[in-house]
Design a protein around this motif. Sequence first.
Motif, PDB file in Angstrom:
ATOM      1  N   LYS A 162      -8.083  -0.906 -34.957  1.00  0.00           N
ATOM      2  CA  LYS A 162      -8.709  -2.201 -35.192  1.00  0.00           C
ATOM      3  C   LYS A 162      -7.742  -3.366 -34.989  1.00  0.00           C
ATOM      4  CE  LYS A 162     -12.316  -0.657 -38.402  1.00  0.00           C
ATOM      5  NZ  LYS A 162     -12.871  -0.763 -39.780  1.00  0.00           N
ATOM      6  N   GLU A 163      -6.445  -3.075 -35.048  1.00  0.00           N
ATOM      7  CA  GLU A 163      -5.443  -4.128 -34.911  1.00  0.00           C
ATOM      8  C   GLU A 163      -4.806  -4.165 -33.518  1.00  0.00           C
ATOM      9  OE1 GLU A 163      -2.907  -4.895 -38.394  1.00  0.00           O
ATOM     10  OE2 GLU A 163      -3.967  -3.255 -39.399  1.00  0.00           O
TER      11      GLU A 163
ATOM     12  N   LEU B 103      -0.403  -8.417 -28.659  1.00  0.00           N
ATOM     13  CA  LEU B 103       0.072  -9.783 -28.466  1.00  0.00           C
ATOM     14  C   LEU B 103       1.457  -9.968 -29.075  1.00  0.00           C
ATOM     15  CD1 LEU B 103      -0.984 -12.733 -27.473  1.00  0.00           C
ATOM     16  CD2 LEU B 103      -0.864 -13.171 -29.921  1.00  0.00           C
ATOM     17  N   LEU B 104       1.669  -9.444 -30.275  1.00  0.00           N
ATOM     18  CA  LEU B 104       2.976  -9.564 -30.932  1.00  0.00           C
ATOM     19  C   LEU B 104       4.073  -8.931 -30.088  1.00  0.00           C
ATOM     20  CD1 LEU B 104       1.950  -8.825 -34.630  1.00  0.00           C
ATOM     21  CD2 LEU B 104       3.059 -10.921 -33.837  1.00  0.00           C
ATOM     22  N   TYR B 105       3.801  -7.745 -29.569  1.00  0.00           N
ATOM     23  CA  TYR B 105       4.802  -7.064 -28.737  1.00  0.00           C
ATOM     24  C   TYR B 105       5.057  -7.859 -27.455  1.00  0.00           C
ATOM     25  CZ  TYR B 105       7.244  -3.211 -26.398  1.00  0.00           C
ATOM     26  OH  TYR B 105       8.170  -2.432 -25.742  1.00  0.00           O
TER      27      TYR B 105
ATOM     28  N   LEU C 115      -0.622 -14.510 -36.901  1.00  0.00           N
ATOM     29  CA  LEU C 115      -1.623 -13.772 -37.665  1.00  0.00           C
ATOM     30  C   LEU C 115      -2.733 -14.663 -38.226  1.00  0.00           C
ATOM     31  CD1 LEU C 115       0.707 -11.325 -39.655  1.00  0.00           C
ATOM     32  CD2 LEU C 115      -0.241 -11.068 -37.354  1.00  0.00           C
ATOM     33  N   ASP C 116      -2.562 -15.980 -38.156  1.00  0.00           N
ATOM     34  CA  ASP C 116      -3.592 -16.919 -38.615  1.00  0.00           C
ATOM     35  C   ASP C 116      -3.972 -16.700 -40.083  1.00  0.00           C
ATOM     36  OD1 ASP C 116      -3.814 -18.337 -36.270  1.00  0.00           O
ATOM     37  OD2 ASP C 116      -5.542 -17.231 -35.506  1.00  0.00           O
TER      38      ASP C 116
ATOM     39  N   SER D 126      -0.294  -5.080 -38.344  1.00  0.00           N
ATOM     40  CA  SER D 126       0.199  -6.224 -37.563  1.00  0.00           C
ATOM     41  C   SER D 126       1.098  -7.114 -38.401  1.00  0.00           C
ATOM     42  CB  SER D 126      -0.967  -7.020 -36.970  1.00  0.00           C
ATOM     43  OG  SER D 126      -1.985  -7.247 -37.900  1.00  0.00           O
ATOM     44  N   LEU D 127       0.814  -7.230 -39.699  1.00  0.00           N
ATOM     45  CA  LEU D 127       1.714  -7.968 -40.591  1.00  0.00           C
ATOM     46  C   LEU D 127       3.083  -7.293 -40.633  1.00  0.00           C
ATOM     47  CD1 LEU D 127       1.660  -9.992 -43.508  1.00  0.00           C
ATOM     48  CD2 LEU D 127       2.245  -7.690 -44.238  1.00  0.00           C
TER      49      LEU D 127
END
Length: 247
Positions: A88-89, A95-97, A204-205, A177-178
């Motif tokens: 789900k993430e 995007l982070l990577y 992460l908004d 993701s956090l």
Amino acid sequence: TQNGFCESIGSHPSRTIMLQEMESLFQNISPDAPFIIIKDAVIHDNILNKKSISGRNKTLSFLKRMYGLDDSIPLYRVFRYLFKQYEKEHPILLLLYALARDKSLRIAADYVLSLDCGAQANKDDLIHILSQYLEGSFTEKTLKSMAENLLSSWTQSGHLVGKVKKIRTKSTSGPASLTFALYLGTLIGLGGIMLVKSPFMSVLDLNETERDELLHSASVMGFISYKSAGGMIEITMKNPVYSLGEV
């Protein structure tokens, strides 16, 4: 590049973050597969469903440039573990990577993240920003293509919505993701309160309440050790994530 960070321009002059391709890749091969296995699967088995050998080679080249696909890269080991475990993430993890690997995506981040929810992203504004940061490095045509691909990447990640008009929306993140955002922050030397205020965390908004809830969740899941008292924050990365990233 130390740990897996890059200062080069990744795939965005010609491609996006390629979420669909990366999902197909890890659906069809073991996440700890060496690059030679990945190459064979993409070129000979055509797991990415490309029409020609040329298309397969080009796609693999862009994926390799963007993500390394190399077990010796600490950041890649952490990413692939989280990406495989937390479907789900996927958009925000990728995007982070990619942010760690692609300078143009980091340039675009300041612009996209500054937009209020409901505001429209303007391609011409992004082209102007790219031209300032990358002065003389690319032609006007390439900058236009790069801006279009970057906006598409931020759409794939959930920060924008719409095919023609790109509207800012709130992305969806979670404990994995956090954790990855925190790990990226540690790699650029941040700690404590600065760790939760890093550029990666801003992706992460999250408002402060949502952030604290995810910090608690990540702590319960065993990803981090998290303590907060009197405005002081102490965060320690824990197994299995941190050990995956050790050199």
